[in-house]
Design a protein around this motif. Structure first.
Motif, PDB file in Angstrom:
ATOM      1  N   UNK A  31      17.008   4.665   5.369  1.00 44.12           N
ATOM      2  CA  UNK A  31      15.912   3.744   5.098  1.00 44.12           C
ATOM      3  C   UNK A  31      16.143   3.149   3.712  1.00 44.12           C
ATOM      4  N   UNK A  32      16.086   1.824   3.628  1.00 43.84           N
ATOM      5  CA  UNK A  32      16.299   1.222   2.313  1.00 43.84           C
ATOM      6  C   UNK A  32      15.036   1.350   1.455  1.00 43.84           C
ATOM      7  N   UNK A  33      15.179   1.074   0.173  1.00 43.23           N
ATOM      8  CA  UNK A  33      14.104   1.300  -0.791  1.00 43.23           C
ATOM      9  C   UNK A  33      12.867   0.467  -0.473  1.00 43.23           C
ATOM     10  N   UNK A  34      13.041  -0.782  -0.046  1.00 45.33           N
ATOM     11  CA  UNK A  34      11.891  -1.629   0.270  1.00 45.33           C
ATOM     12  C   UNK A  34      11.110  -1.080   1.458  1.00 45.33           C
ATOM     13  N   UNK A  35      11.819  -0.610   2.473  1.00 42.72           N
ATOM     14  CA  UNK A  35      11.156  -0.012   3.636  1.00 42.72           C
ATOM     15  C   UNK A  35      10.435   1.273   3.251  1.00 42.72           C
ATOM     16  N   UNK A  36      11.101   2.082   2.432  1.00 47.75           N
ATOM     17  CA  UNK A  36      10.488   3.328   1.974  1.00 47.75           C
ATOM     18  C   UNK A  36       9.229   3.033   1.165  1.00 47.75           C
ATOM     19  N   UNK A  37       9.308   2.053   0.275  1.00 48.28           N
ATOM     20  CA  UNK A  37       8.143   1.681  -0.538  1.00 48.28           C
ATOM     21  C   UNK A  37       6.980   1.263   0.349  1.00 48.28           C
ATOM     22  N   UNK A  38       7.231   0.405   1.322  1.00 48.38           N
ATOM     23  CA  UNK A  38       6.173  -0.052   2.227  1.00 48.38           C
ATOM     24  C   UNK A  38       5.573   1.116   3.001  1.00 48.38           C
ATOM     25  N   UNK A  39       6.420   2.032   3.458  1.00 50.45           N
ATOM     26  CA  UNK A  39       5.941   3.185   4.222  1.00 50.45           C
ATOM     27  C   UNK A  39       5.070   4.097   3.357  1.00 50.45           C
ATOM     28  N   UNK A  40       5.489   4.340   2.126  1.00 55.13           N
ATOM     29  CA  UNK A  40       4.728   5.201   1.225  1.00 55.13           C
ATOM     30  C   UNK A  40       3.402   4.549   0.848  1.00 55.13           C
ATOM     31  N   UNK A  41       3.404   3.258   0.594  1.00 53.04           N
ATOM     32  CA  UNK A  41       2.151   2.564   0.265  1.00 53.04           C
ATOM     33  C   UNK A  41       1.183   2.633   1.440  1.00 53.04           C
ATOM     34  N   UNK A  42       1.679   2.438   2.665  1.00 50.89           N
ATOM     35  CA  UNK A  42       0.811   2.563   3.849  1.00 50.89           C
ATOM     36  C   UNK A  42       0.253   3.978   3.950  1.00 50.89           C
ATOM     37  N   UNK A  43       1.102   4.980   3.722  1.00 51.83           N
ATOM     38  CA  UNK A  43       0.688   6.379   3.762  1.00 51.83           C
ATOM     39  C   UNK A  43      -0.430   6.632   2.738  1.00 51.83           C
ATOM     40  N   UNK A  44      -0.234   6.192   1.513  1.00 51.09           N
ATOM     41  CA  UNK A  44      -1.245   6.404   0.466  1.00 51.09           C
ATOM     42  C   UNK A  44      -2.516   5.644   0.796  1.00 51.09           C
ATOM     43  N   UNK A  45      -2.395   4.437   1.309  1.00 50.60           N
ATOM     44  CA  UNK A  45      -3.578   3.644   1.663  1.00 50.60           C
ATOM     45  C   UNK A  45      -4.419   4.362   2.717  1.00 50.60           C
ATOM     46  N   UNK A  46      -3.770   5.070   3.630  1.00 49.30           N
ATOM     47  CA  UNK A  46      -4.498   5.832   4.644  1.00 49.30           C
ATOM     48  C   UNK A  46      -5.224   7.031   4.041  1.00 49.30           C
ATOM     49  N   UNK A  47      -4.681   7.571   2.959  1.00 46.73           N
ATOM     50  CA  UNK A  47      -5.239   8.776   2.338  1.00 46.73           C
ATOM     51  C   UNK A  47      -6.338   8.490   1.325  1.00 46.73           C
TER      52      UNK A  47
END
Length: 84
Positions: free
Chosen positions: A1-17
């Protein structure tokens, strides 16, 4: 997973929390206190992120996490690639 994809995934994860926060306002520069997270909330977030992203938040380096970007950088650095 590239850094941009990882960043988007982590931001979505945090937004859910994070409760009571507009997910579109969360980005890499968002500080935990700006998101309304106290120290216990951050600890819970890190526990959840460990499970979701396959990392362990340990030591002095983990104590220095204060923003969404810090978590992104930590996970990017410590996550074991599935292709390894």
């Amino acid at each position: 997973m590239d850094t941009a994809d990882l960043e988007a995934k982590i931001i979505r994860f945090i937004a859910e929390k994070v409760e009571h926060q507009d997910p579109s306002k969360i980005n890499a520069s968002s500080q935990f206190d700006e998101l309304g997270l106290d120290s216990m909330d951050v600890i819970q977030l890190l526990f959840d992120a460990e499970e979701a992203f396959g990392v362990n938040f340990e030591g002095e380096e983990a104590k220095g996490l204060h923003s969404v970007g810090d978590i992104i950088s930590y996970i990017d650095k410590h996550q074991v690639s599935a292709s390894s």
